[in-house]
Design a protein around this motif. Structure first.
Motif, PDB file in Angstrom:
ATOM      1  N   GLU A 143      -6.949  -2.736   0.955  1.00 35.79           N
ATOM      2  CA  GLU A 143      -6.064  -1.695   0.437  1.00 35.79           C
ATOM      3  C   GLU A 143      -4.787  -2.378  -0.027  1.00 35.79           C
ATOM      4  OE1 GLU A 143      -5.988   2.345   2.521  1.00 35.79           O
ATOM      5  OE2 GLU A 143      -6.561   0.945   4.114  1.00 35.79           O
TER       6      GLU A 143
ATOM      7  N   SER B 285      -2.070   3.170  -5.658  1.00 33.99           N
ATOM      8  CA  SER B 285      -2.849   2.539  -4.586  1.00 33.99           C
ATOM      9  C   SER B 285      -4.127   1.945  -5.165  1.00 33.99           C
ATOM     10  CB  SER B 285      -3.176   3.554  -3.492  1.00 33.99           C
ATOM     11  OG  SER B 285      -4.023   4.562  -3.982  1.00 33.99           O
TER      12      SER B 285
ATOM     13  N   CYS C  67      -7.924   0.212  -3.843  1.00 30.25           N
ATOM     14  CA  CYS C  67      -8.826  -0.064  -2.727  1.00 30.25           C
ATOM     15  C   CYS C  67     -10.178  -0.550  -3.237  1.00 30.25           C
ATOM     16  CB  CYS C  67      -8.987   1.152  -1.825  1.00 30.25           C
ATOM     17  SG  CYS C  67      -9.569   2.621  -2.663  1.00 30.25           S
TER      18      CYS C  67
ATOM     19  N   TYR D 165       0.820  -1.218   0.000  1.00 26.73           N
ATOM     20  CA  TYR D 165       0.000   0.000   0.000  1.00 26.73           C
ATOM     21  C   TYR D 165       0.853   1.267   0.000  1.00 26.73           C
ATOM     22  CZ  TYR D 165       0.633  -0.888   5.019  1.00 26.73           C
ATOM     23  OH  TYR D 165       1.165  -1.178   6.241  1.00 26.73           O
TER      24      TYR D 165
END
Length: 196
Positions: A158, A139, A141, A134
């Protein structure tokens, strides 16, 4: 010396072709090209896979949104998908899910649908040599669309990537445009309507 370079290039090509053949790359690539020809934009992800090294996923047109950076490169991807309670719990774990999903799972309502959102975007503080995924440059999610604010976990998961895993093919576009235009199917739309 050039013989060694040629051998290395040949070996690299053979390995890359073998990886693509063993995965579902060519199936997804066909869908990507079809969407690009018909709608002007096609979108596909290439993810790492323990069994086939890579696993690709072509996203249906209209199920995702794209955004681009100041250099007009796509660097953000967001989509909404529907998973069943069973698949959500299998993928993310029961403790990561909302109270509603946990209750459905305990009551054995496994096939109830759950709207889930998925986003991949730049991580401003990310580094390629990060210790945790992460903290990587992109990133990722997942979160439940209708999860309440009282749920302990905001995200189902995540994670992150060292490189942007999304291929966004656009047929023709101006710099500011995110999505492609003037693809063959759109160009022929008038003739298609006239024939109908």
């Amino acid at each position: 010396r050039s013989t060694e370079v040629n051998r290395w290039l040949t070996d690299f090509r053979d390995i890359a072709l073998d990886v693509m053949e063993r995965s579902n790359f060519y199936t997804s690539l066909g869908l990507l090209i079809e969407d690009e020809l018909v709608f002007g934009t096609g979108c596909m992800a290439i993810f790492e896979d323990a069994r086939s090294i890579i696993r690709t996923h072509a996203f249906p047109i209209g199920s995702y949104a794209l955004a681009q950076n100041g250099r007009f490169e796509v660097d953000t991807f967001c989509r909404e998908l529907t998973l069943t309670v069973r698949s959500l719990v299998t993928r993310f774990g029961l403790e990561s899910c909302s109270k509603r999903v946990q209750e459905d799972f305990k009551a054995r309502r496994f096939e109830n649908p759950v709207a889930v959102r998925h986003m991949i975007r730049p991580n401003p503080s990310g580094k390629k040599e990060a210790l945790f995924n992460y903290d990587l440059p992109w990133s990722e999610c997942y979160w439940e669309k209708h999860a309440g604010h009282m749920d302990k976990a905001e995200f189902l998961s995540e994670s992150g990537y060292a490189e942007f895993p999304i291929i966004a093919a656009r047929w023709h576009k101006n710099d500011e445009d995110v999505y492609g235009t003037r693809c063959p199917a759109i160009n022929q739309l008038g003739n298609i309507k006239m024939l109908q």
